[in-house]
Motif scaffolding. Sequence first.
Motif, PDB file in Angstrom:
ATOM      1  N   ILE A   1       0.834  -1.207   0.000  1.00  0.00           N
ATOM      2  CA  ILE A   1       0.000   0.000   0.000  1.00  0.00           C
ATOM      3  C   ILE A   1       0.869   1.258   0.000  1.00  0.00           C
ATOM      4  O   ILE A   1       0.630   2.203  -0.755  1.00  0.00           O
ATOM      5  CB  ILE A   1      -0.948  -0.017   1.216  1.00  0.00           C
ATOM      6  CG1 ILE A   1      -1.955  -1.164   1.073  1.00  0.00           C
ATOM      7  CG2 ILE A   1      -1.674   1.320   1.367  1.00  0.00           C
ATOM      8  CD1 ILE A   1      -2.736  -1.467   2.335  1.00  0.00           C
ATOM      9  N   GLY A   2       1.904   1.266   0.835  1.00  0.00           N
ATOM     10  CA  GLY A   2       2.787   2.424   0.883  1.00  0.00           C
ATOM     11  C   GLY A   2       3.498   2.688  -0.424  1.00  0.00           C
ATOM     12  O   GLY A   2       3.730   3.837  -0.805  1.00  0.00           O
ATOM     13  N   ALA A   3       3.829   1.608  -1.144  1.00  0.00           N
ATOM     14  CA  ALA A   3       4.547   1.755  -2.416  1.00  0.00           C
ATOM     15  C   ALA A   3       3.711   2.477  -3.457  1.00  0.00           C
ATOM     16  O   ALA A   3       4.263   3.103  -4.379  1.00  0.00           O
ATOM     17  CB  ALA A   3       4.966   0.384  -2.939  1.00  0.00           C
ATOM     18  N   VAL A   4       2.384   2.427  -3.343  1.00  0.00           N
ATOM     19  CA  VAL A   4       1.519   3.086  -4.320  1.00  0.00           C
ATOM     20  C   VAL A   4       1.845   4.575  -4.411  1.00  0.00           C
ATOM     21  O   VAL A   4       1.868   5.149  -5.498  1.00  0.00           O
ATOM     22  CB  VAL A   4       0.029   2.875  -3.967  1.00  0.00           C
ATOM     23  CG1 VAL A   4      -0.860   3.677  -4.918  1.00  0.00           C
ATOM     24  CG2 VAL A   4      -0.336   1.392  -4.018  1.00  0.00           C
ATOM     25  N   TYR A   5       2.103   5.208  -3.285  1.00  0.00           N
ATOM     26  CA  TYR A   5       2.389   6.656  -3.346  1.00  0.00           C
ATOM     27  C   TYR A   5       3.863   7.006  -3.130  1.00  0.00           C
ATOM     28  O   TYR A   5       4.295   8.099  -3.478  1.00  0.00           O
ATOM     29  CB  TYR A   5       1.517   7.433  -2.354  1.00  0.00           C
ATOM     30  CG  TYR A   5       1.783   7.195  -0.899  1.00  0.00           C
ATOM     31  CD1 TYR A   5       2.605   8.047  -0.166  1.00  0.00           C
ATOM     32  CD2 TYR A   5       1.192   6.136  -0.216  1.00  0.00           C
ATOM     33  CE1 TYR A   5       2.834   7.844   1.174  1.00  0.00           C
ATOM     34  CE2 TYR A   5       1.410   5.928   1.126  1.00  0.00           C
ATOM     35  CZ  TYR A   5       2.232   6.774   1.824  1.00  0.00           C
ATOM     36  OH  TYR A   5       2.452   6.571   3.162  1.00  0.00           O
ATOM     37  N   GLN A   6       4.650   6.060  -2.593  1.00  0.00           N
ATOM     38  CA  GLN A   6       6.035   6.382  -2.279  1.00  0.00           C
ATOM     39  C   GLN A   6       7.046   5.931  -3.325  1.00  0.00           C
ATOM     40  O   GLN A   6       8.053   6.608  -3.541  1.00  0.00           O
ATOM     41  CB  GLN A   6       6.409   5.741  -0.933  1.00  0.00           C
ATOM     42  CG  GLN A   6       5.683   6.352   0.247  1.00  0.00           C
ATOM     43  CD  GLN A   6       5.972   5.601   1.538  1.00  0.00           C
ATOM     44  OE1 GLN A   6       6.278   4.415   1.526  1.00  0.00           O
ATOM     45  NE2 GLN A   6       5.853   6.292   2.660  1.00  0.00           N
ATOM     46  N   GLN A   7       6.803   4.799  -3.957  1.00  0.00           N
ATOM     47  CA  GLN A   7       7.826   4.203  -4.818  1.00  0.00           C
ATOM     48  C   GLN A   7       8.212   5.125  -5.973  1.00  0.00           C
ATOM     49  O   GLN A   7       7.369   5.584  -6.730  1.00  0.00           O
ATOM     50  CB  GLN A   7       7.343   2.862  -5.362  1.00  0.00           C
ATOM     51  CG  GLN A   7       8.432   2.051  -6.035  1.00  0.00           C
ATOM     52  CD  GLN A   7       7.985   0.620  -6.273  1.00  0.00           C
ATOM     53  OE1 GLN A   7       6.842   0.367  -6.656  1.00  0.00           O
ATOM     54  NE2 GLN A   7       8.868  -0.335  -6.054  1.00  0.00           N
ATOM     55  N   GLY A   8       9.506   5.400  -6.083  1.00  0.00           N
ATOM     56  CA  GLY A   8      10.016   6.226  -7.163  1.00  0.00           C
ATOM     57  C   GLY A   8       9.770   7.707  -6.993  1.00  0.00           C
ATOM     58  O   GLY A   8      10.020   8.481  -7.926  1.00  0.00           O
ATOM     59  N   ARG A   9       9.300   8.120  -5.808  1.00  0.00           N
ATOM     60  CA  ARG A   9       8.987   9.536  -5.594  1.00  0.00           C
ATOM     61  C   ARG A   9       9.741  10.072  -4.391  1.00  0.00           C
ATOM     62  O   ARG A   9       9.956   9.363  -3.408  1.00  0.00           O
ATOM     63  CB  ARG A   9       7.481   9.733  -5.358  1.00  0.00           C
ATOM     64  CG  ARG A   9       6.590   9.362  -6.529  1.00  0.00           C
ATOM     65  CD  ARG A   9       5.132   9.714  -6.219  1.00  0.00           C
ATOM     66  NE  ARG A   9       4.262   9.409  -7.357  1.00  0.00           N
ATOM     67  CZ  ARG A   9       3.602   8.278  -7.510  1.00  0.00           C
ATOM     68  NH1 ARG A   9       3.705   7.320  -6.594  1.00  0.00           N
ATOM     69  NH2 ARG A   9       2.839   8.082  -8.567  1.00  0.00           N
ATOM     70  N   SER A  10      10.075  11.355  -4.435  1.00  0.00           N
ATOM     71  CA  SER A  10      10.621  12.034  -3.272  1.00  0.00           C
ATOM     72  C   SER A  10       9.497  12.259  -2.268  1.00  0.00           C
ATOM     73  O   SER A  10       8.311  12.113  -2.591  1.00  0.00           O
ATOM     74  CB  SER A  10      11.211  13.385  -3.683  1.00  0.00           C
ATOM     75  OG  SER A  10      10.178  14.253  -4.124  1.00  0.00           O
ATOM     76  N   LEU A  11       9.864  12.636  -1.044  1.00  0.00           N
ATOM     77  CA  LEU A  11       8.856  12.925  -0.034  1.00  0.00           C
ATOM     78  C   LEU A  11       7.893  14.009  -0.514  1.00  0.00           C
ATOM     79  O   LEU A  11       6.675  13.899  -0.352  1.00  0.00           O
ATOM     80  CB  LEU A  11       9.547  13.361   1.262  1.00  0.00           C
ATOM     81  CG  LEU A  11       8.648  13.771   2.429  1.00  0.00           C
ATOM     82  CD1 LEU A  11       7.734  12.618   2.842  1.00  0.00           C
ATOM     83  CD2 LEU A  11       9.502  14.231   3.610  1.00  0.00           C
ATOM     84  N   GLY A  12       8.439  15.060  -1.132  1.00  0.00           N
ATOM     85  CA  GLY A  12       7.602  16.162  -1.592  1.00  0.00           C
ATOM     86  C   GLY A  12       6.669  15.796  -2.730  1.00  0.00           C
ATOM     87  O   GLY A  12       5.654  16.461  -2.938  1.00  0.00           O
ATOM     88  N   ARG A  13       6.988  14.740  -3.466  1.00  0.00           N
ATOM     89  CA  ARG A  13       6.106  14.278  -4.533  1.00  0.00           C
ATOM     90  C   ARG A  13       5.161  13.177  -4.071  1.00  0.00           C
ATOM     91  O   ARG A  13       4.106  12.956  -4.667  1.00  0.00           O
ATOM     92  CB  ARG A  13       6.938  13.775  -5.723  1.00  0.00           C
ATOM     93  CG  ARG A  13       7.630  14.885  -6.497  1.00  0.00           C
ATOM     94  CD  ARG A  13       6.633  15.789  -7.191  1.00  0.00           C
ATOM     95  NE  ARG A  13       7.296  16.815  -8.009  1.00  0.00           N
ATOM     96  CZ  ARG A  13       6.647  17.736  -8.735  1.00  0.00           C
ATOM     97  NH1 ARG A  13       5.323  17.768  -8.727  1.00  0.00           N
ATOM     98  NH2 ARG A  13       7.318  18.635  -9.432  1.00  0.00           N
ATOM     99  N   SER A  14       5.530  12.489  -3.005  1.00  0.00           N
ATOM    100  CA  SER A  14       4.679  11.391  -2.535  1.00  0.00           C
ATOM    101  C   SER A  14       3.483  11.895  -1.728  1.00  0.00           C
ATOM    102  O   SER A  14       2.389  11.304  -1.797  1.00  0.00           O
ATOM    103  CB  SER A  14       5.491  10.404  -1.695  1.00  0.00           C
ATOM    104  OG  SER A  14       5.918  10.983  -0.477  1.00  0.00           O
TER     105      SER A  14
END
Length: 311
Positions: free
Chosen positions: A248-261
């Motif tokens: 679930i976390g990977a949906v918004y975090q994977q491949g993104r910086s904190l500011g983009r996630s």
Amino acid sequence: MEQHQTKPACRGVIVPLVTPLDARGRLDAGGATKLVERVVAAGCAPFVGGTTGEAASLAEDTRTGLVEIAVAAAAGAELVYAGIAGNCLENCLERARRYARLGADVAVCHLPAYYPLDEEQMRAWYLRLADACPLPLMLYNIPATTSLSIPLPLVEELSRHENVVGMKDSERDEERMRESAARWRAREDFTLHVGWAARSAWGVGNGFDGIVPSSANLVPGLYRRLYDAAARGDAAEAARLQALTDEIGAVYQQGRSLGRSLPVLKAMLAALGVCQPFVAPPLLALPAAELEAVARVVRERWPRYGEAERR
């Protein structure tokens, strides 16, 4: 020195809440209330004004309003953690005084994020804060935003202060986690919380007192079940839930910086009908096409995630 409260029982799941905003950047009171209520209903404690909550980008009245809503919505069922961090000591203390009057239970504060600080300066900062803070104080170690790591011997020293109740540690360092568990797993008056969501099950299974995962905005019940499984020693169930929450976390975090996630996390919450997808500058909300793509992912996956959370 301020008169401090008795140290609270800082254990379990603490959810670092997003800050619901409307299209004008103002606090979305309805969304904030709904978010706190669903977190508390799942047996988790709300933490407002942290990194996930974009606290560094919020006006003071927005931060204050969020604390007020959290206290009212939690209604005493769970402790309310309130972030007071900033680069000015007096501003941090003024927030703590204000939030104490509103009914918050614990103040959370990371180091100032401007000057490089050595250990002596870190010690002086936290001692002055702990001495004057009217709320019990939780240390917050997050090198990703402060570029500073609180040395564990200094944490040990600070942990003996009558007003320091624990630490949320978001540093992604497995050796540090092992040493922390060895140092503090037997302490009743100083609690240690994992701020690295992917190591939640390991941390609780090895002596950490709780977890602080941003993904719990989406599935607080799953993280409560993960914590409970790890705390009772059910390693297989904890590992299964860890894998599911990692997905679930990977949906918004994977491949993104904190500011983009964080905008994606808010877009997912919007798709779930919890709050609106708006963020505070300098972050940027997702354009319409990306919002729809996120909503499509939520529609496809949430029947399975939702069913897992209800079991």
